[in-house]
Design a protein around this motif. Structure first.
Motif, PDB file in Angstrom:
ATOM      1  N   GLY A 203      60.262  65.755  27.321  1.00 58.38           N
ATOM      2  CA  GLY A 203      60.076  67.541  26.715  1.00 58.38           C
ATOM      3  C   GLY A 203      60.351  67.000  25.325  1.00 58.38           C
ATOM      4  N   THR A 204      60.475  68.301  25.061  1.00 58.88           N
ATOM      5  CA  THR A 204      60.903  68.162  23.328  1.00 58.88           C
ATOM      6  C   THR A 204      61.340  69.139  22.883  1.00 58.88           C
ATOM      7  OG1 THR A 204      59.714  69.702  23.330  1.00 58.88           O
ATOM      8  CG2 THR A 204      58.266  68.070  22.816  1.00 58.88           C
ATOM      9  N   ASP A 205      63.111  69.759  24.656  1.00 55.29           N
ATOM     10  CA  ASP A 205      64.377  70.157  24.047  1.00 55.29           C
ATOM     11  C   ASP A 205      65.190  69.114  23.463  1.00 55.29           C
ATOM     12  OD1 ASP A 205      64.786  68.406  26.094  1.00 55.29           O
ATOM     13  OD2 ASP A 205      64.851  69.529  28.067  1.00 55.29           O
ATOM     14  N   GLN A 206      66.895  70.069  23.477  1.00 54.55           N
ATOM     15  CA  GLN A 206      67.784  68.801  22.856  1.00 54.55           C
ATOM     16  C   GLN A 206      68.068  68.571  23.426  1.00 54.55           C
ATOM     17  OE1 GLN A 206      68.902  69.439  18.991  1.00 54.55           O
ATOM     18  NE2 GLN A 206      67.159  70.039  19.071  1.00 54.55           N
ATOM     19  N   ASP A 207      68.000  67.800  24.208  1.00 53.82           N
ATOM     20  CA  ASP A 207      68.193  66.591  25.972  1.00 53.82           C
ATOM     21  C   ASP A 207      67.320  65.956  26.008  1.00 53.82           C
ATOM     22  OD1 ASP A 207      70.394  68.593  26.488  1.00 53.82           O
ATOM     23  OD2 ASP A 207      69.369  69.190  27.422  1.00 53.82           O
ATOM     24  N   SER A 208      66.805  65.465  24.528  1.00 49.15           N
ATOM     25  CA  SER A 208      65.350  64.581  24.770  1.00 49.15           C
ATOM     26  C   SER A 208      65.036  63.949  23.833  1.00 49.15           C
ATOM     27  CB  SER A 208      64.094  65.063  24.879  1.00 49.15           C
ATOM     28  OG  SER A 208      63.315  65.793  23.932  1.00 49.15           O
ATOM     29  N   ARG A 209      64.769  62.361  23.407  1.00 52.67           N
ATOM     30  CA  ARG A 209      65.297  62.334  21.829  1.00 52.67           C
ATOM     31  C   ARG A 209      64.579  62.646  20.609  1.00 52.67           C
ATOM     32  NH1 ARG A 209      59.131  60.054  19.419  1.00 52.67           N
ATOM     33  NH2 ARG A 209      57.876  60.398  20.884  1.00 52.67           N
ATOM     34  N   TRP A 210      64.002  63.830  21.486  1.00 50.76           N
ATOM     35  CA  TRP A 210      63.275  64.731  19.989  1.00 50.76           C
ATOM     36  C   TRP A 210      64.259  65.333  18.502  1.00 50.76           C
ATOM     37  CZ3 TRP A 210      58.315  64.860  19.137  1.00 50.76           C
ATOM     38  CH2 TRP A 210      57.090  63.865  19.860  1.00 50.76           C
ATOM     39  N   ARG A 211      65.759  64.866  19.576  1.00 48.84           N
ATOM     40  CA  ARG A 211      66.567  65.477  18.607  1.00 48.84           C
ATOM     41  C   ARG A 211      67.173  64.494  17.413  1.00 48.84           C
ATOM     42  NH1 ARG A 211      70.997  64.873  24.175  1.00 48.84           N
ATOM     43  NH2 ARG A 211      71.807  63.671  23.468  1.00 48.84           N
ATOM     44  N   LEU A 212      66.808  63.046  17.989  1.00 51.39           N
ATOM     45  CA  LEU A 212      67.220  62.391  16.562  1.00 51.39           C
ATOM     46  C   LEU A 212      66.702  62.598  15.690  1.00 51.39           C
ATOM     47  CD1 LEU A 212      67.194  58.696  19.081  1.00 51.39           C
ATOM     48  CD2 LEU A 212      68.463  60.652  18.619  1.00 51.39           C
ATOM     49  N   GLN A 213      66.975  62.403  14.315  1.00 52.97           N
ATOM     50  CA  GLN A 213      67.071  62.370  12.941  1.00 52.97           C
ATOM     51  C   GLN A 213      66.713  60.888  12.580  1.00 52.97           C
ATOM     52  OE1 GLN A 213      68.593  64.710  10.944  1.00 52.97           O
ATOM     53  NE2 GLN A 213      68.846  66.607  12.338  1.00 52.97           N
ATOM     54  N   TYR A 214      66.101  60.258  11.781  1.00 49.17           N
ATOM     55  CA  TYR A 214      65.907  59.273  10.688  1.00 49.17           C
ATOM     56  C   TYR A 214      66.073  59.230   9.136  1.00 49.17           C
ATOM     57  CZ  TYR A 214      63.395  58.104  15.519  1.00 49.17           C
ATOM     58  OH  TYR A 214      63.027  58.153  16.691  1.00 49.17           O
ATOM     59  N   ASP A 215      66.900  58.549   8.763  1.00 52.56           N
ATOM     60  CA  ASP A 215      67.390  58.645   7.182  1.00 52.56           C
ATOM     61  C   ASP A 215      66.983  57.188   6.706  1.00 52.56           C
ATOM     62  OD1 ASP A 215      68.880  61.334   7.651  1.00 52.56           O
ATOM     63  OD2 ASP A 215      70.847  60.113   7.680  1.00 52.56           O
ATOM     64  N   VAL A 216      65.942  57.359   5.400  1.00 53.69           N
ATOM     65  CA  VAL A 216      65.302  56.079   5.287  1.00 53.69           C
ATOM     66  C   VAL A 216      66.423  55.876   3.733  1.00 53.69           C
ATOM     67  CG1 VAL A 216      62.787  55.253   4.484  1.00 53.69           C
ATOM     68  CG2 VAL A 216      63.329  57.045   6.225  1.00 53.69           C
ATOM     69  N   TYR A 217      66.459  54.579   3.930  1.00 56.26           N
ATOM     70  CA  TYR A 217      67.012  53.676   3.262  1.00 56.26           C
ATOM     71  C   TYR A 217      66.512  53.341   1.517  1.00 56.26           C
ATOM     72  CZ  TYR A 217      71.587  56.302   4.516  1.00 56.26           C
ATOM     73  OH  TYR A 217      71.985  57.655   4.616  1.00 56.26           O
TER      74      TYR A 217
ATOM     75  N   ILE B 194      68.745  54.886   9.698  1.00 59.87           N
ATOM     76  CA  ILE B 194      69.997  55.112  10.357  1.00 59.87           C
ATOM     77  C   ILE B 194      69.231  56.001  11.292  1.00 59.87           C
ATOM     78  CG2 ILE B 194      71.791  55.636  10.154  1.00 59.87           C
ATOM     79  CD1 ILE B 194      71.294  53.045   9.714  1.00 59.87           C
ATOM     80  N   VAL B 195      69.258  55.664  12.508  1.00 58.95           N
ATOM     81  CA  VAL B 195      68.501  56.284  13.447  1.00 58.95           C
ATOM     82  C   VAL B 195      69.665  57.371  13.599  1.00 58.95           C
ATOM     83  CG1 VAL B 195      68.479  55.916  15.955  1.00 58.95           C
ATOM     84  CG2 VAL B 195      67.406  57.298  15.817  1.00 58.95           C
ATOM     85  N   TRP B 196      69.726  58.588  14.230  1.00 65.65           N
ATOM     86  CA  TRP B 196      71.191  59.413  13.636  1.00 65.65           C
ATOM     87  C   TRP B 196      70.604  60.929  15.085  1.00 65.65           C
ATOM     88  CZ3 TRP B 196      71.876  64.624  11.505  1.00 65.65           C
ATOM     89  CH2 TRP B 196      73.429  65.139  11.862  1.00 65.65           C
ATOM     90  N   ASP B 197      72.170  60.797  16.109  1.00 71.96           N
ATOM     91  CA  ASP B 197      71.960  61.882  17.007  1.00 71.96           C
ATOM     92  C   ASP B 197      72.926  63.016  16.644  1.00 71.96           C
ATOM     93  OD1 ASP B 197      72.755  63.186  19.270  1.00 71.96           O
ATOM     94  OD2 ASP B 197      72.398  61.496  20.719  1.00 71.96           O
TER      95      ASP B 197
END
Length: 536
Positions: free
Chosen positions: A183-197, A257-260
């Motif tokens: 799924g793509t809801d907030q209880d899945s990995r789709w809530r993750l964000q990726y900061d590129v440094y 950096i992957v952020w939840d």
């Protein structure tokens, strides 16, 4: 999390002596390589493969471990088992594995080695994470490893591209991982964000010691955030690929950096580094570092439209630039048309000013990643300069000579002492030559030598402009063109009989007389007197 927080505090508190605290393992052949969580290890790997590594006394609140090993340019391999399998090993200059721990597991083993002939100096570290932390590469579908925390890096002359596998939510020991695409809801990995440094190494330093020292600032989340520049933030809907402008000879380290955001937890991927050049190959080697209007455009044309080699391309560019320059001089000498000459001069200054504009952070705005928007804006700025100064052409000429001439000195310095200021124009040239360069971020390092050269550029430009203004004060704006002066002089000689030059023979007769004199130098001199024999 308590253990991890204490570990992070300890690492940050001792950041100034991290390199000294790292153990040095002199030779991998001495036996088993033992690791501790959060502690850097230096050691040397030799053939044959493999060498066993082990970690004891793993805390019960640790859910997974990330091991990473780094070398400057020689490949090393890390594997779950002594037998190399594509889905259980990773090879590269920056490679690692994720260890998902079983219930009650307190010991972990893996294997290290190299297939190179020469011994490889390495630095490695183990980092621990809890069940609340996201798992880097946990939803990998593109690369070989089941869980792949590695960053894959490719580069060419124009751009450097990094790719990585999507992460998954954290989970406890002995529990199945959350589904990646349920799924793509907030209880899945789709809530993750990726900061590129992005992190720049000191300029003009290609040493292994410097790289391994600065890599220590790019492995853990707190140090990455404190030391590196965040370039972009990606969501789970974005493609996990980011492009940057290549900087040959400049060391750059990248990390993600992957952020939840729901749990406010983070985890770091394995950093990757590049110099955008090769330490071994002849062409494009790191050791080999180092006619404006017509040359610039002709170089773009022949590079994009023909498969000509680089050296031939440079020769043709130099020839074409010279021909274009001589043609412009001929137009001025014969016709004295100021508007065409000053238009070219103004466009050169406008090109540099427009390049400087997009060299700033303005050039990385998302809107300018569209080629149409970029080139229209760039051209408008470049054309605006000659339009603004068309009423005062002498000032335009003086400004161009001062600014462009001093920037030429900067480019000459770059051939011997690398500076980021050369990328002011080089980035525009890359964008004109490469159709994919629009997606690249054009950040460059700006360090001590760059500030020095920037000051030199400014002083040369100001002094050159000031000197020309003072010298030209009281003089005509532009002298008559040479053909007009020659014609006036010829008419004066014809009408003024008292002028000594009036009696000078025509040019054809003078040339004939000079040739006769030269010819006489090679003839044998005839002796004086009678040479006919007497008849008795």
């Amino acid at each position: 999390m308590g253990f991890l927080q204490l570990l992070v505090v300890a690492v940050l508190a001792s950041e100034h002596r991290v390199a000294g605290a790292a153990e040095v393992f002199g030779n991998s052949s001495e036996g088993l390589i033992e690791f501790s969580v959060g502690k850097f290890r230096y050691f040397e790997l030799n053939r044959p493969f493999p060498e066993e590594a082990i970690l004891h006394d793993i805390s019960s609140n640790v859910t997974f471990l990330i091991f990473q090993i780094h070398s400057q340019y020689q490949n090393t391999t890390v594997s779950f088992s002594p037998t190399l399998l594509s889905n259980s090993s990773e090879t590269g200059t920056a490679s690692g594995l994720v260890f998902i721990l079983r219930p009650e597991q307190s010991t972990c083993t893996w294997y290290l080695g190299t297939s190179g002939i020469q011994p490889v100096q390495n630095m490695a570290i183990l980092l621990s994470y809890s069940e609340r932390d996201p798992v880097p590469g946990g939803c990998n579908l593109e690369f070989d490893l089941d869980i792949d925390p590695n960053i894959y890096l490719e580069y060419n002359f124009f751009e450097t591209t990094i790719k990585f596998a999507p992460a998954n939510l954290g989970y406890a020991r002995g529990v199945d991982p959350p589904p990646c695409d349920a799924g793509t809801d907030q209880d899945s990995r789709w809530r993750l964000q990726y900061d590129v440094y992005q992190y720049f190494l000191p300029e003009n330093d290609l040493t292994e010691e410097m790289l391994l020292k600065h890599l220590q600032r790019m492995v853990s989340v707190p140090q990455v955030k404190a030391s590196a520049l965040k370039v972009v933030t990606l969501t789970a809907n974005d493609k996990t690929s980011v492009s940057f402008s290549s900087l040959p000879g400049q060391g750059v380290i990248y990390n993600v950096i992957v952020w939840d955001p729901f749990l406010n937890t983070s985890a770091a991927y394995i950093p990757a580094h590049t110099y955008a050049c090769s330490f071994e190959a002849g062409e494009g080697s790191c050791a080999s570092l180092g006619f404006i209007i017509m040359g610039f455009f002709f170089y773009i044309l022949i590079t994009r439209l023909t498969p000509i080699k680089y050296d031939v391309n440079l020769i043709l560019t130099a020839v074409t630039g010279s021909v274009g320059g001589m043609f412009l001089v001929a137009v001025w000498w014969r016709f004295g048309i100021l508007s065409i000459c000053m238009l070219c001069v103004g466009l050169v200054l406008g090109f540099l000013i427009s390049s400087v504009t997009f060299f700033t952070p303005l050039g990385n705005l998302k809107i300018f990643h569209d080629d149409g928007v970029f080139w229209v804006t760039f051209s408008c700025i470049a054309i605006l300069i000659p339009v603004v100064f068309m009423g005062c052409l002498r000032i335009l000429n003086i400004l161009t000579c001062g600014v462009i001439g001093s920037y030429s000195v900067v480019l000459a310095i770059d051939s011997y002492w690398s500076t980021s200021l050369s990328y002011i124009t080089l980035n525009v040239l890359k964008r004109a030559l490469n159709k994919d360069f629009h997606r690249a971020f054009t950040n460059v390092p700006f360090q001590t030598n760059d500030f020095i050269i920037l000051a030199v550029w400014g002083m040369l430009a100001v002094s050159g402009i000031t000197l020309q203004i003072r010298r030209e004060r009281g003089r005509p704006f532009f002298p008559p063109h040479p053909y007009k002066l020659w014609k006036q002089e010829r008419e004066r000689r014809v009408t003024n009989i008292l002028d000594p030059s009036y009696h000078i023979p025509p040019l054809r007769e003078r040339l004939y007389g000079r040739l006769t004199q030269i010819k006489g130098l090679f003839q044998k001199e005839q002796p004086a007197g009678e040479r006919t024999p007497l008849l008795l």
